[in-house]
Design an enzyme around this catalytic site. Structure first.
Site, mmCIF file in Angstrom:
data_model
loop_
_atom_site.group_PDB
_atom_site.id
_atom_site.type_symbol
_atom_site.label_atom_id
_atom_site.label_comp_id
_atom_site.label_asym_id
_atom_site.label_seq_id
_atom_site.Cartn_x
_atom_site.Cartn_y
_atom_site.Cartn_z
ATOM 1 N N LYS A 171 29.942 51.405 36.003
ATOM 2 C CA LYS A 171 29.199 51.690 37.244
ATOM 3 C C LYS A 171 29.309 53.156 37.659
ATOM 4 O O LYS A 171 28.347 53.731 38.165
ATOM 5 C CB LYS A 171 29.700 50.789 38.378
ATOM 6 C CG LYS A 171 29.339 49.330 38.183
ATOM 7 C CD LYS A 171 29.848 48.477 39.327
ATOM 8 C CE LYS A 171 29.634 47.009 39.026
ATOM 9 N NZ LYS A 171 30.097 46.128 40.088
ATOM 10 N N TYR B 77 35.762 35.007 40.809
ATOM 11 C CA TYR B 77 35.212 33.649 40.808
ATOM 12 C C TYR B 77 35.652 32.959 39.531
ATOM 13 O O TYR B 77 36.000 33.612 38.552
ATOM 14 C CB TYR B 77 33.681 33.678 40.918
ATOM 15 C CG TYR B 77 33.043 34.655 39.972
ATOM 16 C CD1 TYR B 77 32.749 34.309 38.666
ATOM 17 C CD2 TYR B 77 32.781 35.964 40.384
ATOM 18 C CE1 TYR B 77 32.191 35.227 37.799
ATOM 19 C CE2 TYR B 77 32.220 36.888 39.518
ATOM 20 C CZ TYR B 77 31.933 36.512 38.225
ATOM 21 O OH TYR B 77 31.397 37.423 37.363
ATOM 22 N N GLY C 96 42.493 46.745 47.680
ATOM 23 C CA GLY C 96 42.032 47.386 46.448
ATOM 24 C C GLY C 96 41.243 48.647 46.760
ATOM 25 O O GLY C 96 40.645 48.762 47.843
ATOM 26 N N GLY D 4 36.510 50.304 41.785
ATOM 27 C CA GLY D 4 35.051 50.361 41.806
ATOM 28 C C GLY D 4 34.431 49.370 42.779
ATOM 29 O O GLY D 4 33.483 49.699 43.499
ATOM 30 N N THR E 244 27.635 46.745 34.765
ATOM 31 C CA THR E 244 28.865 46.133 35.265
ATOM 32 C C THR E 244 30.085 46.834 34.662
ATOM 33 O O THR E 244 29.946 47.873 34.004
ATOM 34 C CB THR E 244 28.838 44.604 35.050
ATOM 35 O OG1 THR E 244 29.951 44.042 35.731
ATOM 36 C CG2 THR E 244 28.853 44.195 33.597
HETATM 37 P P1 NDP Z 1 39.151 48.357 39.176
HETATM 38 O O1 NDP Z 1 39.889 48.284 37.897
HETATM 39 O O2 NDP Z 1 38.252 49.513 39.461
HETATM 40 O O3 NDP Z 1 40.231 48.331 40.398
HETATM 41 C C1 NDP Z 1 41.291 47.435 40.390
HETATM 42 C C2 NDP Z 1 42.017 47.459 41.733
HETATM 43 O O4 NDP Z 1 42.910 46.347 41.777
HETATM 44 C C3 NDP Z 1 42.858 48.707 41.971
HETATM 45 O O5 NDP Z 1 42.759 49.053 43.336
HETATM 46 C C4 NDP Z 1 44.285 48.226 41.618
HETATM 47 O O6 NDP Z 1 45.302 48.886 42.332
HETATM 48 C C5 NDP Z 1 44.224 46.796 42.130
HETATM 49 N N1 NDP Z 1 45.192 45.870 41.505
HETATM 50 C C6 NDP Z 1 45.234 45.434 40.227
HETATM 51 N N2 NDP Z 1 46.220 44.535 40.052
HETATM 52 C C7 NDP Z 1 46.829 44.396 41.275
HETATM 53 C C8 NDP Z 1 47.935 43.608 41.733
HETATM 54 N N3 NDP Z 1 48.593 42.759 40.925
HETATM 55 N N4 NDP Z 1 48.281 43.710 43.028
HETATM 56 C C9 NDP Z 1 47.617 44.548 43.870
HETATM 57 N N5 NDP Z 1 46.557 45.332 43.470
HETATM 58 C C10 NDP Z 1 46.177 45.248 42.183
HETATM 59 O O7 NDP Z 1 38.373 46.971 39.296
HETATM 60 P P2 NDP Z 1 37.031 46.672 40.144
HETATM 61 O O8 NDP Z 1 37.224 47.242 41.502
HETATM 62 O O9 NDP Z 1 35.844 47.086 39.382
HETATM 63 O O10 NDP Z 1 37.001 45.065 40.192
HETATM 64 C C11 NDP Z 1 37.941 44.332 40.980
HETATM 65 C C12 NDP Z 1 37.619 42.846 40.966
HETATM 66 O O11 NDP Z 1 36.397 42.566 41.622
HETATM 67 C C13 NDP Z 1 37.487 42.253 39.557
HETATM 68 O O12 NDP Z 1 38.207 41.020 39.557
HETATM 69 C C14 NDP Z 1 35.999 41.987 39.423
HETATM 70 O O13 NDP Z 1 35.724 40.906 38.564
HETATM 71 C C15 NDP Z 1 35.631 41.661 40.859
HETATM 72 N N6 NDP Z 1 34.182 41.887 41.161
HETATM 73 C C16 NDP Z 1 33.424 40.808 41.550
HETATM 74 C C17 NDP Z 1 32.090 40.966 41.868
HETATM 75 C C18 NDP Z 1 31.283 39.781 42.317
HETATM 76 O O14 NDP Z 1 30.039 39.883 42.323
HETATM 77 N N7 NDP Z 1 31.874 38.679 42.714
HETATM 78 C C19 NDP Z 1 31.427 42.289 41.798
HETATM 79 C C20 NDP Z 1 32.320 43.366 41.411
HETATM 80 C C21 NDP Z 1 33.648 43.144 41.088
HETATM 81 P P3 NDP Z 1 45.993 50.276 41.800
HETATM 82 O O15 NDP Z 1 44.967 51.356 42.047
HETATM 83 O O16 NDP Z 1 47.197 50.427 42.647
HETATM 84 O O17 NDP Z 1 46.285 50.071 40.343
#
Ligand code: NDP
Length: 273
Positions: free
Chosen positions: A66, A218, A128, A131, A62
């Site tokens: 990843k 969640y 977004g 990852g 996680t």
């Molecule tokens: P990353 O750190 O890889 O990516 C974060 C993303 O969020 C980027 O695209 C970033 O944009 C964007 N972002 C952050 N803050 C803001 C904001 N205030 N407004 C708009 N965009 C924003 O994180 P992950 O992709 O790994 O995870 C994302 C979410 O998904 C987490 O909350 C994680 O817990 C959840 N998740 C849930 C799972 C489940 O099984 N339910 C499985 C996997 C993840 P920028 O590039 O512009 O900075």
């Protein structure tokens, strides 16, 4: 002998995966143990190799490992992980470390089976480009939506995702200003905004009639995105518990060859909130 599994990440103390897999093991009468392991970027690879060397059968990977698991660890990458360019499931088989990704299947099973919302022919907004977005994008495209727009603050990252895909006809990328005047049937928040109690800058009229708003996050109560969706016309709201349990069930299937029932486990997590 009890087969050993674990989830590895950082932070990891609050992971629900050990609880979920304990329930799956009880339900399917499988003799396994499942623990949570903390690692740093420096210790990640050696910690996994040591777990395998000591007889471990598999691991979930996680945040934030990843991509590292995909790039530097797995010896055999399965197609789902190759198209996501990220690994969340490792299976140790003799000298092989098999890398898979169950996030996309987990999300789609929750949306289509649990929530009864088929993705085919819908206008989809994926918020977004991190990852999580990478993990779910190939599986979303496989369902043949009418269109899929990736929106990200840093639009270059959204474009990179778009360019990495072969289905360019239905795929577009934009920043949040580019959403003005558009409507979507399925809006998936895969940003980490909800973790910081923030709301991405969505325009008010973005929810089409009957729209489903899905937040990967969640936890307790509605996230800012789900609150906004409720106030601005979304017909259905969903948090990420379903995806969490479904991706775990898919990993369990990969390891044990049996798919556990997910609904009672999703209900248990919600009741525990
Ligand atoms: P990353 O750190 O890889 O990516 C974060 C993303 O969020 C980027 O695209 C970033 O944009 C964007 N972002 C952050 N803050 C803001 C904001 N205030 N407004 C708009 N965009 C924003 O994180 P992950 O992709 O790994 O995870 C994302 C979410 O998904 C987490 O909350 C994680 O817990 C959840 N998740 C849930 C799972 C489940 O099984 N339910 C499985 C996997 C993840 P920028 O590039 O512009 O900075």
């Amino acid at each position: 002998m009890t087969d050993r599994y674990a989830v590895i990440g950082n932070p990891i103390a609050h992971s629900k995966s050990p609880l979920i897999h304990a329930e799956f093991a009880l339900q399917t009468r499988q003799d396994i143990s499942y623990t949570a392991v903390l690692a740093t970027r420096e210790s990640f690879v050696s910690t996994v190799l040591e777990f395998a060397r000591q007889g471990g059968k598999g691991m979930n990977v996680t945040i934030p490992f990843k991509e590292q698991a995909w790039k530097h660890l797995a010896t055999d990458i399965l197609p789902r992980a190759a198209s996501a360019r990220a690994v969340n499931t490792l299976k140790f088989e003799d000298a092989k470390i098999i890398g898979d990704n169950t996030d996309g299947v987990g999300l789609l099973r929750d949306i289509e089976i649990n929530l009864g919302f088929p993705v085919a022919d819908r206008r989809v907004l994926l918020m977004g480009a991190g990852g999580a977005a990478r993990g779910v994008l190939p599986e979303l495209l496989r369902r043949h939506p009418a269109s899929l727009n990736i929106v990200n603050r840093n639009v270059d990252k959204a474009r990179e995702l778009q360019e990495g895909s072969t289905l360019s006809g239905i795929l577009s990328a934009s920043d949040y200003r580019g959403l003005s005047g558009r409507q979507f049937d399925l809006l998936i928040n895969s940003t980490s905004s909800s973790m910081k109690d923030e709301l991405p800058p969505l325009p008010k009229g973005i929810f089409a009639k009957g729209a489903l708003a899905y937040d990967l996050m969640y936890g307790k109560g509605l996230t800012p995105f789900l609150r906004f969706a409720q106030e601005h016309g979304a017909a259905k709201l969903a948090d990420g518990y379903g995806m969490l349990v479904e991706q775990a069930a898919e990993s369990f299937l990969v390891w044990r060859g049996v798919r556990p029932e997910t609904r009672p486990v999703i209900a248990m997590l919600r009741a525990d909130e």
